[in-house]
Scaffold this active site. Structure first.
Site, PDB file in Angstrom:
ATOM      1  N   LEU A   1       6.106   6.627   0.638  1.00 27.99           N
ATOM      2  CA  LEU A   1       5.705   5.549   2.214  1.00 27.99           C
ATOM      3  C   LEU A   1       6.118   5.552   3.057  1.00 27.99           C
ATOM      4  O   LEU A   1       7.415   6.104   3.560  1.00 27.99           O
ATOM      5  CB  LEU A   1       5.287   4.432   1.898  1.00 27.99           C
ATOM      6  CG  LEU A   1       4.465   3.665   2.311  1.00 27.99           C
ATOM      7  CD1 LEU A   1       2.926   4.274   2.091  1.00 27.99           C
ATOM      8  CD2 LEU A   1       4.250   1.795   2.986  1.00 27.99           C
TER       9      LEU A   1
ATOM     10  N   LYS B   1      -1.060   4.039   0.697  1.00 26.93           N
ATOM     11  CA  LYS B   1      -0.471   2.250   0.641  1.00 26.93           C
ATOM     12  C   LYS B   1      -1.440   1.628  -0.477  1.00 26.93           C
ATOM     13  O   LYS B   1      -2.074   1.383   0.112  1.00 26.93           O
ATOM     14  CB  LYS B   1      -0.236   1.922   1.846  1.00 26.93           C
ATOM     15  CG  LYS B   1       0.202   0.543   1.358  1.00 26.93           C
ATOM     16  CD  LYS B   1       0.761   0.286   3.417  1.00 26.93           C
ATOM     17  CE  LYS B   1       1.820  -1.206   3.712  1.00 26.93           C
ATOM     18  NZ  LYS B   1       2.941  -1.558   1.641  1.00 26.93           N
TER      19      LYS B   1
ATOM     20  N   TYR C   1      -4.232  -1.208   1.625  1.00 29.27           N
ATOM     21  CA  TYR C   1      -3.618  -2.669   2.383  1.00 29.27           C
ATOM     22  C   TYR C   1      -2.670  -2.411   3.584  1.00 29.27           C
ATOM     23  O   TYR C   1      -2.411  -0.556   3.557  1.00 29.27           O
ATOM     24  CB  TYR C   1      -3.232  -3.361   0.848  1.00 29.27           C
ATOM     25  CG  TYR C   1      -1.607  -3.294   0.880  1.00 29.27           C
ATOM     26  CD1 TYR C   1      -1.588  -2.384  -0.251  1.00 29.27           C
ATOM     27  CD2 TYR C   1      -0.624  -3.655   1.411  1.00 29.27           C
ATOM     28  CE1 TYR C   1      -0.252  -2.354  -0.786  1.00 29.27           C
ATOM     29  CE2 TYR C   1       0.222  -3.263   1.044  1.00 29.27           C
ATOM     30  CZ  TYR C   1       0.424  -2.861   0.170  1.00 29.27           C
ATOM     31  OH  TYR C   1       1.745  -2.445  -0.202  1.00 29.27           O
TER      32      TYR C   1
ATOM     33  N   GLU D   1      12.798   5.944  -1.913  1.00 31.98           N
ATOM     34  CA  GLU D   1      12.804   4.987  -0.968  1.00 31.98           C
ATOM     35  C   GLU D   1      13.288   3.809  -1.776  1.00 31.98           C
ATOM     36  O   GLU D   1      13.426   3.927  -2.862  1.00 31.98           O
ATOM     37  CB  GLU D   1      11.212   4.990  -0.393  1.00 31.98           C
ATOM     38  CG  GLU D   1      10.228   4.919  -1.149  1.00 31.98           C
ATOM     39  CD  GLU D   1       9.048   4.702  -0.670  1.00 31.98           C
ATOM     40  OE1 GLU D   1       8.819   4.193   0.558  1.00 31.98           O
ATOM     41  OE2 GLU D   1       7.832   4.610  -0.780  1.00 31.98           O
TER      42      GLU D   1
HETATM   43  N1  PLP Z   1       7.694   1.509   1.508  1.00 32.70           N
HETATM   44  C1  PLP Z   1       6.415   1.404   0.051  1.00 32.70           C
HETATM   45  C2  PLP Z   1       7.052   1.717  -1.137  1.00 32.70           C
HETATM   46  C3  PLP Z   1       6.520   0.189   0.397  1.00 32.70           C
HETATM   47  O1  PLP Z   1       5.531  -1.083   0.314  1.00 32.70           O
HETATM   48  C4  PLP Z   1       6.699  -0.709   2.123  1.00 32.70           C
HETATM   49  C5  PLP Z   1       6.238  -2.299   2.772  1.00 32.70           C
HETATM   50  O2  PLP Z   1       5.245  -2.372   2.267  1.00 32.70           O
HETATM   51  C6  PLP Z   1       7.899   0.157   3.167  1.00 32.70           C
HETATM   52  C7  PLP Z   1       8.444   1.339   2.714  1.00 32.70           C
HETATM   53  C8  PLP Z   1       8.099   0.116   4.627  1.00 32.70           C
HETATM   54  O3  PLP Z   1       6.734   0.192   5.541  1.00 32.70           O
HETATM   55  P1  PLP Z   1       6.458  -0.545   6.636  1.00 32.70           P
HETATM   56  O4  PLP Z   1       7.426  -0.575   7.724  1.00 32.70           O
HETATM   57  O5  PLP Z   1       4.612   0.452   7.417  1.00 32.70           O
HETATM   58  O6  PLP Z   1       6.183  -1.709   6.304  1.00 32.70           O
END
Ligand code: PLP
Length: 288
Positions: free
Chosen positions: A205, A148, A33, A181
């Site tokens: 991610l 993701k 997603y 993270e």
């Molecule tokens: N890390 C995780 C586990 C996430 O689920 C998300 C966003 O949903 C992020 C980092 C941040 O990603 P983005 O900056 O693309 O929203």
């Protein structure tokens, strides 16, 4: 106004959306997603989100049968129907609809595309001005966090531990005590004047906002190292902040009850937040 939604060729409203219970997203979380932000009618960093969508789908061996333009077209149609100037759009692609069986369905099964748009109100101003709290949680996710995936149970459990503690986020720490993270954001610490964040590997991610923040830092001449840091380095560092689609850059001033520096958002975090917002308005700073 009802929120616009889409599922496998049909446009409808979120309230009336009907999905098949045989969609593998429903049984197995067998899909990927994206959440994309729209500000003043402009979609933010769509190319980066699409890059990650195709990368994630390849990671779970799903071949997306639609072109980038076709997916962007669905998004544009939904935005036109919803007319929100500021919106969060969600879209997920699953392996498709098939009778429940763990192994993949026949190769001619068409993936499912589900998407919707909701208004985006942003975070309460005080969070950015005063900083947010976080808690530390063991990272219990599978070793493919770069995908993701719809499988978010460990993230949901970590996020709820944060909620129960009255904190905004849960910081996910691996068995060696290194910070990966957060449950739904990437984490940064300023240590000896250098902005540190875990490197782009399988354990995190590859956040779109992480990418933008790193490019803003570079443009501002702030030193950056993509190198993991430990919990003590973070707790006794100068500043901590996270990045994610909803908050952009968010200062973290308290972790498990421990105050970071003087308990106020630090100067590097504030500069990066300002640069990030400037980038959103002007498109300056970043490339893919
Ligand atoms: N890390 C995780 C586990 C996430 O689920 C998300 C966003 O949903 C992020 C980092 C941040 O990603 P983005 O900056 O693309 O929203």
């Amino acid at each position: 106004m009802p929120d616009a939604a889409y599922y496998n060729g049909q446009y409808t409203t979120l309230q009336q959306l009907q999905v098949s219970p045989d969609d593998r997203a429903f049984y197995f979380g067998d899909g990927v997603y994206e959440v994309v932000k729209v500000l003043d009618g402009r979609v933010f960093a769509l190319e980066l989100h699409l890059d990650r969508l195709y990368r994630s789908a390849a990671g779970i061996e799903v071949k997306i049968p639609w072109s980038r333009a076709e997916i962007a077209g669905v998004l544009a149609d939904l935005l036109e129907r919803s007319t929100y100037p500021n919106a969060l759009t969600y879209f997920q692609i699953s392996r498709g609809v098939a009778p429940r069986k763990h192994a993949y369905p026949p190769a001619d099964t068409v993936p499912s595309l589900c998407a919707w748009v909701k208004p985006f109100h942003g975070l309460p101003k005080a969070l950015h001005e005063e900083g947010a709290k976080a808690v530390i949680v063991a990272d219990q996710r599978w070793p493919q966090a770069w995908i993701k995936s719809l499988n978010l149970l460990p993230n949901a459990m970590a996020a709820d531990a944060a909620r129960r503690a009255g904190a905004y986020e849960a910081i996910l720490v691996d068995r060696d005590g290194l910070v990966n993270e957060c449950s739904a954001s990437n984490l940064f610490a300023v240590i000896d004047g250098v902005v540190r964040t875990a490197p782009k590997n399988r354990n995190i991610l590859w956040g779109v906002s992480r990418h933008v923040a790193l490019q803003c830092a570079q443009a501002l001449g702030i030193r950056v190292q993509e190198r993991a840091f430990s919990v003590p380095e973070m707790l006794y560092g100068d500043e901590v902040f996270l990045t994610s689609t909803s908050p952009d850059v968010l200062p973290i001033v308290n972790i498990d009850g421990h105050q970071i520096s003087d308990g106020r958002p630090g100067p590097i975090t504030r500069r990066l937040l300002a640069a990030f917002r400037h980038h959103i308005r002007t498109g300056e700073y970043t490339t893919r």
